[in-house]
Structures are given as C-alpha cells and as structure tokens.
Design a protein around this motif. Structure first.
Motif, PDB file in Angstrom:
ATOM      1  N   TRP A   6       0.814  -1.207   0.000  1.00  0.00           N
ATOM      2  CA  TRP A   6       0.000   0.000   0.000  1.00  0.00           C
ATOM      3  C   TRP A   6       0.855   1.267   0.000  1.00  0.00           C
ATOM      4  O   TRP A   6       0.524   2.251  -0.669  1.00  0.00           O
ATOM      5  N   VAL A  27       3.360   9.675  -9.810  1.00  0.00           N
ATOM      6  CA  VAL A  27       2.748   9.799 -11.144  1.00  0.00           C
ATOM      7  C   VAL A  27       2.017  11.126 -11.267  1.00  0.00           C
ATOM      8  O   VAL A  27       2.158  11.845 -12.266  1.00  0.00           O
ATOM      9  N   ILE A  28       1.230  11.473 -10.249  1.00  0.00           N
ATOM     10  CA  ILE A  28       0.467  12.722 -10.294  1.00  0.00           C
ATOM     11  C   ILE A  28       1.392  13.934 -10.383  1.00  0.00           C
ATOM     12  O   ILE A  28       1.179  14.844 -11.195  1.00  0.00           O
ATOM     13  N   THR A  58       3.743   1.448  -1.357  1.00  0.00           N
ATOM     14  CA  THR A  58       4.272   1.531  -2.725  1.00  0.00           C
ATOM     15  C   THR A  58       3.253   2.157  -3.662  1.00  0.00           C
ATOM     16  O   THR A  58       3.591   3.026  -4.479  1.00  0.00           O
ATOM     17  N   VAL A  59       2.003   1.721  -3.534  1.00  0.00           N
ATOM     18  CA  VAL A  59       0.939   2.249  -4.393  1.00  0.00           C
ATOM     19  C   VAL A  59       0.723   3.741  -4.138  1.00  0.00           C
ATOM     20  O   VAL A  59       0.624   4.542  -5.081  1.00  0.00           O
ATOM     21  N   ILE A  60       0.660   4.111  -2.875  1.00  0.00           N
ATOM     22  CA  ILE A  60       0.404   5.515  -2.537  1.00  0.00           C
ATOM     23  C   ILE A  60       1.575   6.399  -2.966  1.00  0.00           C
ATOM     24  O   ILE A  60       1.384   7.430  -3.618  1.00  0.00           O
ATOM     25  N   ILE A  86       9.386   6.403  -9.457  1.00  0.00           N
ATOM     26  CA  ILE A  86       8.526   6.942 -10.515  1.00  0.00           C
ATOM     27  C   ILE A  86       9.149   8.195 -11.128  1.00  0.00           C
ATOM     28  O   ILE A  86       9.118   8.389 -12.349  1.00  0.00           O
ATOM     29  N   GLY A 123       3.972   5.710  -5.154  1.00  0.00           N
ATOM     30  CA  GLY A 123       4.083   5.703  -6.610  1.00  0.00           C
ATOM     31  C   GLY A 123       2.992   6.515  -7.268  1.00  0.00           C
ATOM     32  O   GLY A 123       3.232   7.221  -8.252  1.00  0.00           O
ATOM     33  N   GLY A 124       1.763   6.425  -6.721  1.00  0.00           N
ATOM     34  CA  GLY A 124       0.661   7.204  -7.284  1.00  0.00           C
ATOM     35  C   GLY A 124       0.900   8.700  -7.163  1.00  0.00           C
ATOM     36  O   GLY A 124       0.632   9.464  -8.098  1.00  0.00           O
ATOM     37  N   ILE A 125       1.402   9.124  -6.009  1.00  0.00           N
ATOM     38  CA  ILE A 125       1.734  10.540  -5.834  1.00  0.00           C
ATOM     39  C   ILE A 125       2.823  10.947  -6.831  1.00  0.00           C
ATOM     40  O   ILE A 125       2.776  12.039  -7.413  1.00  0.00           O
TER      41      ILE A 125
END
Length: 230
Positions: free
Chosen positions: A63, A73-74, A65-67, A188, A69-71
């Motif tokens: 989780w 990307v944004i 990693t997802v959070i 990222i 990595g998502g930040i």
C-alpha cells in the motif's frame, strides 16, 4: 547523512554549470546532445532498476508503494502539464526548476537508503543535470545575448538541487512504510525522467546505431561501477 547528501549535490550542480559554460561558448550539435541524452538515460535507468527498485520490492509494504508511486505519477504529470500552461522560456525554466528540485529530493532519498545508493544516484544524476545545463543555456541563448546572465540563471536553478536533497535526506528516520512510499515516489520520478524527457527528446534527431548504443553503454557502465564498489 543529511550533510553527505548536501555535499554530493554540489557535484551535479557543478556539472550543470559546466554544461551551461560549454553551451554558451560552443553550442553542441543535435547529434552530440542526443548521444548525451541516451547515455544519461541508460545510467539513470540502471540506478533506478538496480538501487531504488529492490528497496521498494523488498520492504513488503504494497500500500505504501501504491500511494507513494501514485503521488509520483500525479506530480510528474503535473510537471508535464505545466509546460503547456506556461509557454515560452518561462515555462521551460519553471519545468526545469521543478525537475532539478525533484532530482535533489531523489538524491536525498537515495542517501536515506544508504551511502552506496546515494553515490550511484549522484553519478547518474550528474550526467542528467549536465544535460539540463546544456538545455537551459541553449534555449536561453536564443533570446539572451549575455553569456554571464545565461550562466547566472543556470546557477540560480541548480541551487534547487541541495534544497531538494535537504528535504529528502531526513526521510531515513521515518517509519518503514512511509520510507517505502518515498522510495516509490523516487522510482517513478526517475522512470518519468527517462521515458518522458531524456529518450523522447533524444529521438528528435534521426536515429543512429552508435547513438542508440550509448543507452546500453550507460546502463552497463553503472552496473559495472556498482559491482566494483561492492
């Protein structure tokens, strides 16, 4: 570790200023620039895959990693969009300033992972920031005739490198999942730099086999250096 990260940022900062000095005195041709971009992309890719990725994968925090990595990307997509919102030299300088700040942040995060990771990222980002120095000086040279002013603007931009490192280095003291999120963000950011900036711009000139081969030369060079460091 914070002091080490800050000191090491002086190496890519000097490279960026050196690139600007070269560009204002003898502007490199598109083939040379493409060659530098390919080599830099290979080196940065090796650093991302060999140093940051294993840290993300082995920490067992999906989780985070997802959070993180998502930040990442944004943030990187916003940086890309910024170039279309602010056009002309101001847009270019703003985008490069953010890139340099993020480079410093990634370097600080690298030192949080360990001295070896920080050193290899310093080498990778030095080549990348050298290219940024060339880019800034070349673009500004079309509208500014003063060489000293161009070098001064480049120097002002690279000050953001140590600022980013100072922001990134303390993350080593954060809890494990939070640290994983920062590593994912850094991964990222590096992948974006490779795929959406260095390689895209590198292919604006006609492809040449020896230029393309420099990507793999840069990748292998950092791998060999990593094995030599041990």
């Amino acid at each position: 570790m914070v002091v080490a990260a800050w000191i090491y940022t002086l190496i890519p900062a000097a490279a960026a200023i050196g690139g600007a000095v070269v560009a204002v005195n003898a502007r490199p041709g598109p083939v040379v620039v493409s060659a530098i971009q390919h080599f830099a992309a290979g080196v940065v890719f090796a650093a991302a895959a060999g140093e940051i990725l294993p840290d993300v994968m082995h920490r067992g925090s999906p989780w985070a990693t997802v959070i993180g990595g998502g930040i990442g990307v944004i943030v990187m997509l916003l940086v890309k969009q910024l170039e279309s919102w602010v056009r002309g030299p101001a847009g270019l300088l703003t985008a490069i300033a953010i890139d340099i700040l993020i480079d410093g942040l990634v370097l600080g995060i690298g030192f949080a992972a360990g001295p070896k990771v920080g050193l290899l990222l310093t080498i990778a980002l030095t080549i990348e920031v050298l290219f940024l120095g060339l880019t800034v000086a070349t673009e500004l040279g079309e509208s500014i005739t003063s060489r000293s002013r161009i070098i001064g603007i480049t120097t002002a931009l690279v000050v953001l490198l140590p600022v980013g490192a100072l922001l990134g280095a303390p993350v080593g003291a954060l809890p494990g999942p939070v640290l994983t999120g920062f590593f994912a963000f850094g991964l990222i950011a590096l992948l974006y730099l490779i795929t959406e900036e260095l390689l895209i711009e590198a292919h604006e000139t006609p492809d040449r086999p020896w230029v393309t081969a420099l990507f793999f030369a840069g990748f292998l060079a950092l791998l060999v250096l990593e094995e030599m460091i041990g």
